[in-house]
Design a protein around this motif. Structure first.
Motif, PDB file in Angstrom:
ATOM      1  N   HIS A 180     -59.321 -85.668 -12.466  1.00  0.00           N
ATOM      2  CA  HIS A 180     -58.248 -86.199 -11.681  1.00  0.00           C
ATOM      3  C   HIS A 180     -57.690 -87.428 -12.168  1.00  0.00           C
ATOM      4  CE1 HIS A 180     -62.086 -88.698 -10.976  1.00  0.00           C
ATOM      5  NE2 HIS A 180     -61.339 -89.495 -10.582  1.00  0.00           N
ATOM      6  N   ASN A 181     -58.362 -87.971 -13.304  1.00  0.00           N
ATOM      7  CA  ASN A 181     -57.451 -88.918 -14.078  1.00  0.00           C
ATOM      8  C   ASN A 181     -56.528 -88.500 -15.113  1.00  0.00           C
ATOM      9  OD1 ASN A 181     -58.308 -91.208 -12.715  1.00  0.00           O
ATOM     10  ND2 ASN A 181     -60.398 -91.149 -13.695  1.00  0.00           N
ATOM     11  N   ALA A 182     -56.625 -87.046 -15.365  1.00  0.00           N
ATOM     12  CA  ALA A 182     -55.868 -86.415 -16.163  1.00  0.00           C
ATOM     13  C   ALA A 182     -56.624 -86.678 -17.499  1.00  0.00           C
ATOM     14  CB  ALA A 182     -54.353 -87.027 -16.419  1.00  0.00           C
ATOM     15  N   ASP A 183     -57.841 -86.907 -17.854  1.00  0.00           N
ATOM     16  CA  ASP A 183     -58.737 -87.112 -18.972  1.00  0.00           C
ATOM     17  C   ASP A 183     -58.858 -85.821 -19.496  1.00  0.00           C
ATOM     18  OD1 ASP A 183     -58.795 -89.836 -18.493  1.00  0.00           O
ATOM     19  OD2 ASP A 183     -60.668 -89.504 -17.270  1.00  0.00           O
ATOM     20  N   PHE A 184     -58.657 -85.551 -20.602  1.00  0.00           N
ATOM     21  CA  PHE A 184     -59.075 -84.252 -21.369  1.00  0.00           C
ATOM     22  C   PHE A 184     -60.546 -84.264 -21.497  1.00  0.00           C
ATOM     23  CE2 PHE A 184     -60.183 -81.989 -25.151  1.00  0.00           C
ATOM     24  CZ  PHE A 184     -59.238 -80.820 -25.318  1.00  0.00           C
ATOM     25  N   LEU A 185     -61.031 -82.935 -20.946  1.00  0.00           N
ATOM     26  CA  LEU A 185     -62.627 -82.678 -20.832  1.00  0.00           C
ATOM     27  C   LEU A 185     -62.765 -81.396 -22.044  1.00  0.00           C
ATOM     28  CD1 LEU A 185     -62.867 -82.292 -17.097  1.00  0.00           C
ATOM     29  CD2 LEU A 185     -63.447 -84.302 -18.211  1.00  0.00           C
ATOM     30  N   VAL A 201     -50.588 -83.971 -23.604  1.00  0.00           N
ATOM     31  CA  VAL A 201     -51.556 -84.406 -22.801  1.00  0.00           C
ATOM     32  C   VAL A 201     -51.374 -85.544 -22.140  1.00  0.00           C
ATOM     33  CG1 VAL A 201     -53.981 -85.090 -22.591  1.00  0.00           C
ATOM     34  CG2 VAL A 201     -53.571 -83.017 -23.677  1.00  0.00           C
ATOM     35  N   LEU A 202     -50.827 -86.610 -23.107  1.00  0.00           N
ATOM     36  CA  LEU A 202     -50.437 -88.030 -22.847  1.00  0.00           C
ATOM     37  C   LEU A 202     -49.366 -88.114 -21.812  1.00  0.00           C
ATOM     38  CD1 LEU A 202     -50.998 -89.994 -26.021  1.00  0.00           C
ATOM     39  CD2 LEU A 202     -52.583 -90.216 -23.875  1.00  0.00           C
TER      40      LEU A 202
END
Length: 203
Positions: A67-72, A189-190
């Motif tokens: 939900h934070n747009a962090d890459f998993l 991604v950023l």
């Protein structure tokens, strides 16, 4: 008088169906497209397949973010000979398997293929190989999730998954990236995380 006649002729020309069509084509407004974050507690899987024209060589790729747009995680793989439909379905299946392996149970699936509508509405298709993939997704994989949302997005909003799929053509073995995206995808991604809007030109 001649000038008036010429003006009238020009007006008729502009109003002709062909000219209207040309005018409409060149004045179409671009569509703003952006990648959206999932809700808190959800993970989002974007997937894509790539097929090289005449050779028929295909590859898959996808990316999972929170939900934070962090890459998993991200994945890419060459799958040999396949058409674009099979490549898209294989990309989705592989992504779902990875999501389940990580025990993420609230999932948002998003791709730039119309197959998402077929999967969501559980439609039947004539091709047996395609139907086998769809049946496996609907009956084996999706029931494992607590919540699942499926949506379509234009390719301009699916750039990260598309990039992974393109990278898959260069791989000999399947590859998975965790926590940190590869350099080739980092900028995309950023930009997605920052809510960058990409304009899609209507064709």
């Amino acid at each position: 008088m001649l000038e008036v006649i010429n003006i009238l002729r020009c007006q008729k020309l502009v109003q002709s169906p062909f000219c209207k069509l040309v005018s409409r084509y060149f004045h179409k407004e671009p569509i703003p497209v952006l990648w959206k974050k999932p809700k808190i507690g959800w993970t989002k899987l974007n997937f894509d397949g790539s097929c090289k024209g005449i050779s028929g060589k295909a590859s898959i790729g996808g990316v999972v973010r929170n939900h934070n747009a962090d890459f998993l995680l991200g994945y890419a793989e060459s799958i040999g000979q396949a058409n674009s439909t099979i490549a898209e379905l294989t990309a989705l299946r592989r992504g779902l398997e990875l999501v389940l392996e990580n025990d993420w149970k609230d999932i948002w699936l998003e791709g730039d293929t119309k197959l998402v509508e077929i999967i969501m509405k559980k439609r039947k298709v004539r091709c047996m190989e395609v139907q086998e993939h769809i049946s496996h997704i609907n009956s084996i994989l999706l029931p494992e999730f607590k919540n699942c949302f499926v949506s379509h997005i234009y390719r301009e909003g699916n750039r990260a998954a598309d990039k992974f799929a393109q990278m898959g053509h260069q791989l000999v073995e399947p590859k998975i990236w965790r926590d940190v995206p590869p350099d080739e995808v980092l900028a995309i991604v950023l930009e997605d995380a920052q809510g960058k809007i990409v304009l899609r030109r209507k064709g």
